[in-house]
Design a protein around this motif. Sequence first.
Motif, PDB file in Angstrom:
ATOM      1  N   UNK A   1      35.344  10.531 -58.017  1.00 50.46           N
ATOM      2  CA  UNK A   1      36.650  11.157 -58.135  1.00 50.46           C
ATOM      3  C   UNK A   1      37.424  11.218 -56.811  1.00 50.46           C
ATOM      4  N   UNK A   2      36.769  10.863 -55.679  1.00 45.91           N
ATOM      5  CA  UNK A   2      37.487  10.971 -54.399  1.00 45.91           C
ATOM      6  C   UNK A   2      37.098   9.921 -53.360  1.00 45.91           C
ATOM      7  N   UNK A   3      35.993   9.243 -53.555  1.00 46.90           N
ATOM      8  CA  UNK A   3      35.474   8.311 -52.554  1.00 46.90           C
ATOM      9  C   UNK A   3      35.715   6.874 -53.033  1.00 46.90           C
ATOM     10  N   UNK A   4      36.831   6.292 -52.616  1.00 47.92           N
ATOM     11  CA  UNK A   4      37.194   4.982 -53.141  1.00 47.92           C
ATOM     12  C   UNK A   4      36.220   3.871 -52.744  1.00 47.92           C
ATOM     13  N   UNK A   5      35.762   3.798 -51.492  1.00 45.55           N
ATOM     14  CA  UNK A   5      34.754   2.765 -51.185  1.00 45.55           C
ATOM     15  C   UNK A   5      33.510   2.878 -52.052  1.00 45.55           C
ATOM     16  N   UNK A   6      33.065   4.105 -52.301  1.00 46.26           N
ATOM     17  CA  UNK A   6      31.878   4.293 -53.135  1.00 46.26           C
ATOM     18  C   UNK A   6      32.139   3.853 -54.566  1.00 46.26           C
ATOM     19  N   UNK A   7      33.233   4.326 -55.157  1.00 44.27           N
ATOM     20  CA  UNK A   7      33.465   4.060 -56.574  1.00 44.27           C
ATOM     21  C   UNK A   7      33.717   2.581 -56.843  1.00 44.27           C
ATOM     22  N   UNK A   8      34.336   1.879 -55.886  1.00 47.08           N
ATOM     23  CA  UNK A   8      34.618   0.460 -56.108  1.00 47.08           C
ATOM     24  C   UNK A   8      33.428  -0.431 -55.756  1.00 47.08           C
ATOM     25  N   UNK A   9      32.692  -0.098 -54.706  1.00 51.34           N
ATOM     26  CA  UNK A   9      31.603  -0.962 -54.259  1.00 51.34           C
ATOM     27  C   UNK A   9      30.259  -0.617 -54.907  1.00 51.34           C
ATOM     28  N   UNK A  10      29.989   0.672 -55.094  1.00 51.86           N
ATOM     29  CA  UNK A  10      28.691   1.068 -55.633  1.00 51.86           C
ATOM     30  C   UNK A  10      28.682   1.173 -57.149  1.00 51.86           C
ATOM     31  N   UNK A  11      29.807   1.610 -57.746  1.00 46.23           N
ATOM     32  CA  UNK A  11      29.826   1.831 -59.193  1.00 46.23           C
ATOM     33  C   UNK A  11      30.700   0.830 -59.937  1.00 46.23           C
ATOM     34  N   UNK A  12      31.418  -0.015 -59.220  1.00 48.58           N
ATOM     35  CA  UNK A  12      32.096  -1.139 -59.855  1.00 48.58           C
ATOM     36  C   UNK A  12      33.398  -0.820 -60.565  1.00 48.58           C
ATOM     37  N   UNK A  13      33.994   0.346 -60.298  1.00 45.62           N
ATOM     38  CA  UNK A  13      35.267   0.681 -60.919  1.00 45.62           C
ATOM     39  C   UNK A  13      36.426   0.187 -60.047  1.00 45.62           C
ATOM     40  N   UNK A  14      37.598  -0.053 -60.635  1.00 44.97           N
ATOM     41  CA  UNK A  14      38.715  -0.587 -59.838  1.00 44.97           C
ATOM     42  C   UNK A  14      39.401   0.464 -58.983  1.00 44.97           C
ATOM     43  N   UNK A  15      39.212   1.748 -59.269  1.00 41.51           N
ATOM     44  CA  UNK A  15      39.894   2.806 -58.529  1.00 41.51           C
ATOM     45  C   UNK A  15      39.188   4.126 -58.817  1.00 41.51           C
ATOM     46  N   UNK A  16      39.676   5.208 -58.204  1.00 36.17           N
ATOM     47  CA  UNK A  16      39.112   6.524 -58.460  1.00 36.17           C
ATOM     48  C   UNK A  16      39.194   6.850 -59.951  1.00 36.17           C
ATOM     49  N   UNK A  17      38.125   7.420 -60.488  1.00 33.06           N
ATOM     50  CA  UNK A  17      38.014   7.674 -61.921  1.00 33.06           C
ATOM     51  C   UNK A  17      38.534   9.072 -62.239  1.00 33.06           C
TER      52      UNK A  17
END
Length: 298
Positions: free
Chosen positions: A210-226
């Motif tokens: 919900x706040x860490x864009x490098x994590x959400x895009x690189x580690x969890x594969x989402x295009x942006x904050x969820x």
Amino acid sequence: MSSVPSVANDSKAKRLTQDLEKLKEWIGQRESDVDYVTVPAVHRLAATLDRNDPLPRIGDPLPVGWHSILFPRVVRHSQIGPDGHPKRGDFLPPIPLPRRMFAGKRITFHAGLRVGDEVRRESVIQEVAIKQGRSGTMVFVTVQTDISSARGLAVTEEQDLVYREAAVPGAPATPPQPAPGRAVWSRTLTPDTVMLFRYSALTFNGHRIHYDQPYVTKSEGYPDLVMNGGLTTLLVLELARTHASTALRYLSSRNVRALFVDRAITFGGEPSPDNRTAKMWALDDQGALALTAEAEFR
């Protein structure tokens, strides 16, 4: 030679299935807590929702669904896992899958809560279910929570959490679904990072998607904050509270597609002819169904 990796993968999958089966021992695990419906918390949620409400006073009714800011999970910082959630294995089972999402809930509103109430929750793990989906192995955990005040039982909520395998690059997206009805009630909102951050702060939610864009895009594969699934559900409840002629008694919701910040969300509702029930939903910026819900009124 080509059969060696296949045998290794089969063995790994078998071990994972055996490990997951052991997690069913968590069914029946219980937890209780006490919290308070405070003036500052209610005032801050109203501001987060961009409402121009007067400052709440002791004894004011708590709007339906606003109990979501109560009972955040609080652990020491050293007990936080790599995704920002508390490490698994205390109340929630230690599921060895990296991605966790809010899948849906069923809420029964028995009686109202009021600002100033001391409230107690009793939670129990009802189910741990292992399923195979398009993205691989998934584990669904269902938690039932009863919330009571001094006047008695106020809210019963069953919440579904889903744990998933790591994202596979290039995996096909879930086919989009249309809205389940014709919108009589409608609202469009574009949540930004500040709104998401403020709701996470209110609920003490450290989930990094919900706040860490490098994590959400690189580690969890989402295009942006969820977008926070609980916030999406609360906005559906707000739509019903704004338009329905009677108070909400029950809501069943299911999240079917991730939503992202800085992208428009359209909330819709179609009440039944007798206004006793309503189909409700949230669509993403492409018009695809992201959340579907069924509401019942008093």
